[in-house]
Design a protein around this motif. Structure first.
Motif, mmCIF file in Angstrom:
data_model
loop_
_atom_site.group_PDB
_atom_site.id
_atom_site.type_symbol
_atom_site.label_atom_id
_atom_site.label_comp_id
_atom_site.label_asym_id
_atom_site.label_seq_id
_atom_site.Cartn_x
_atom_site.Cartn_y
_atom_site.Cartn_z
ATOM 1 N N UNK A 92 1.607 5.969 -11.481
ATOM 2 C CA UNK A 92 1.224 4.567 -11.641
ATOM 3 C C UNK A 92 1.265 3.795 -10.327
ATOM 4 N N UNK A 93 1.707 4.443 -9.264
ATOM 5 C CA UNK A 93 1.767 3.775 -7.966
ATOM 6 C C UNK A 93 2.874 2.753 -7.849
ATOM 7 N N UNK A 94 3.906 2.881 -8.685
ATOM 8 C CA UNK A 94 5.022 1.925 -8.677
ATOM 9 C C UNK A 94 5.932 2.228 -7.494
ATOM 10 N N UNK A 95 6.181 1.203 -6.689
ATOM 11 C CA UNK A 95 6.920 1.399 -5.433
ATOM 12 C C UNK A 95 8.370 0.916 -5.495
ATOM 13 N N UNK A 96 8.716 0.145 -6.493
ATOM 14 C CA UNK A 96 10.076 -0.359 -6.643
ATOM 15 C C UNK A 96 10.354 -0.621 -8.107
ATOM 16 N N UNK A 97 11.650 -0.613 -8.485
ATOM 17 C CA UNK A 97 12.009 -0.713 -9.894
ATOM 18 C C UNK A 97 13.178 -1.668 -10.093
ATOM 19 N N UNK A 98 13.037 -2.558 -11.076
ATOM 20 C CA UNK A 98 14.134 -3.428 -11.506
ATOM 21 C C UNK A 98 14.704 -2.847 -12.790
ATOM 22 N N UNK A 99 15.998 -2.537 -12.766
ATOM 23 C CA UNK A 99 16.670 -1.924 -13.915
ATOM 24 C C UNK A 99 17.654 -2.931 -14.500
ATOM 25 N N UNK A 100 17.425 -3.311 -15.749
ATOM 26 C CA UNK A 100 18.274 -4.289 -16.430
ATOM 27 C C UNK A 100 19.157 -3.540 -17.420
#
Length: 319
Positions: A92-100
């Motif tokens: 998906x080309x996701x470069x960063x992730x926010x984990x809640x």
């Protein structure tokens, strides 16, 4: 960074939706594409990912639970599971992730960061057991749910002249029990961070009964033990009619309080700022009403500390 993902993991907490909303709209404000990952790390492995727009998070700030759903995922604890997740991020080309989520969720974020995918954690758990932040998302709402329940139980306890043991959640942390007990004037508060002599609890109940006290409220954190077993022991020792209420998962639900909505909005937006600023492997938090961030590894190795001054005060006020 052009694409950021967001997921919720572990137990749900009121205010998670407000945090999701903040992440999504903060990203869009900065012309960053944002992707919602459903069902936590399991959804990441399965590729259950969709692009989110402004309208995707409309009318959710007041809702409990999590729009992205949540799940516990044993597979993601393995290298193979983490690699499957990374493949989906690449796809998906996701470069960063926010984990809640809580500490379990942060361990996954830490592993991804170590493998080259920047993650920032947002503390969302009703237990309030995460080091590095004064409050976690969901704690205030759960606390108010408990207080409302205790108020109603006290009416019955007074009417029938009974002792009530109320078991609350919190896993291995006593914050919910302590804050609720102090706010509701409980006679005894039992938390895992402090050893209470059972004989002292019994003596306190008997002293109250002897001076004409008609009812008593005992708040028990689940980390101490079973409320049902504790209630049986109390009745056996005192011969006072004793009832037990286990509040259970009612504490997780409900519309988030204003405090949780504001906290979640601030933390979610801060997480995006960190990723855009090139920071990774961090957790955002709030201390003395100021936003802070800490290394996730330190958060996971530090131990949560309860406010023992509050615990002492609860004993002084419950004489």
């Amino acid at each position: 960074m052009k694409k950021i993902g967001v997921l919720t993991s572990g137990g749900d907490a009121p205010g998670m939706n407000a945090a999701i909303r903040a992440v999504v709209r903060k990203c869009i404000y900065h012309n960053i594409e944002v992707y919602g990952i459903k069902n936590g790390y399991q959804g990441l492995i399965d590729g259950n990912i969709e692009k989110m727009e402004i309208g995707s998070v409309g009318d959710i700030i007041q809702r409990g639970g999590t729009k992205l759903y949540s799940a516990r995922c044993e597979e993601f604890k393995t290298d193979a599971g983490q690699e499957k997740g990374i493949e989906q991020l690449k796809k998906f080309g996701i470069e960063g992730l926010v984990v809640i989520g809580g500490d379990g969720s942060f361990r996954g974020a830490q592993k991804l960061t170590e493998k080259g995918y920047p993650c920032v954690g947002v503390p969302g758990t009703i237990d309030n057991d995460i080091p590095g932040t004064d409050f976690t998302i969901g704690f205030d709402t759960a606390l108010n749910t408990i207080i409302e329940a205790i108020d109603k139980i006290r009416d019955t306890a007074t009417s029938h002249e009974r002792t009530y043991v109320i078991e609350v959640m919190g896993r291995n942390a006593g914050d919910l029990a302590l804050w609720a007990g102090l706010a509701d004037g409980a006679e005894t508060i039992l938390i895992p961070e402090a050893e209470d002599d059972f004989a002292d609890v019994i003596a306190r109940l008997k002293r109250g009964h002897e001076r004409g006290k008609k009812h008593s409220i005992i708040i028990l954190a689940e980390g101490v033990g079973s409320g049902i077993e504790y209630g049986e022991r109390i009745q056996d020792e005192t011969k006072l009619e004793t009832r037990v209420t286990v509040l259970g998962h009612i504490q997780r639900g409900g519309s988030p309080t204003a405090a949780d909505r504001v906290l979640a909005s601030r933390l979610g937006a801060k997480a995006v700022d960190l990723l855009l600023g090139g920071k990774a492997g961090r957790m955002v938090g709030i201390q003395n009403n100021e936003l802070v961030d800490h290394d996730i590894e330190k958060v996971l190795t530090d131990k949560h500390a309860i406010n023992m001054e509050m615990y002492k005060l609860s004993k002084e006020l419950s004489i």
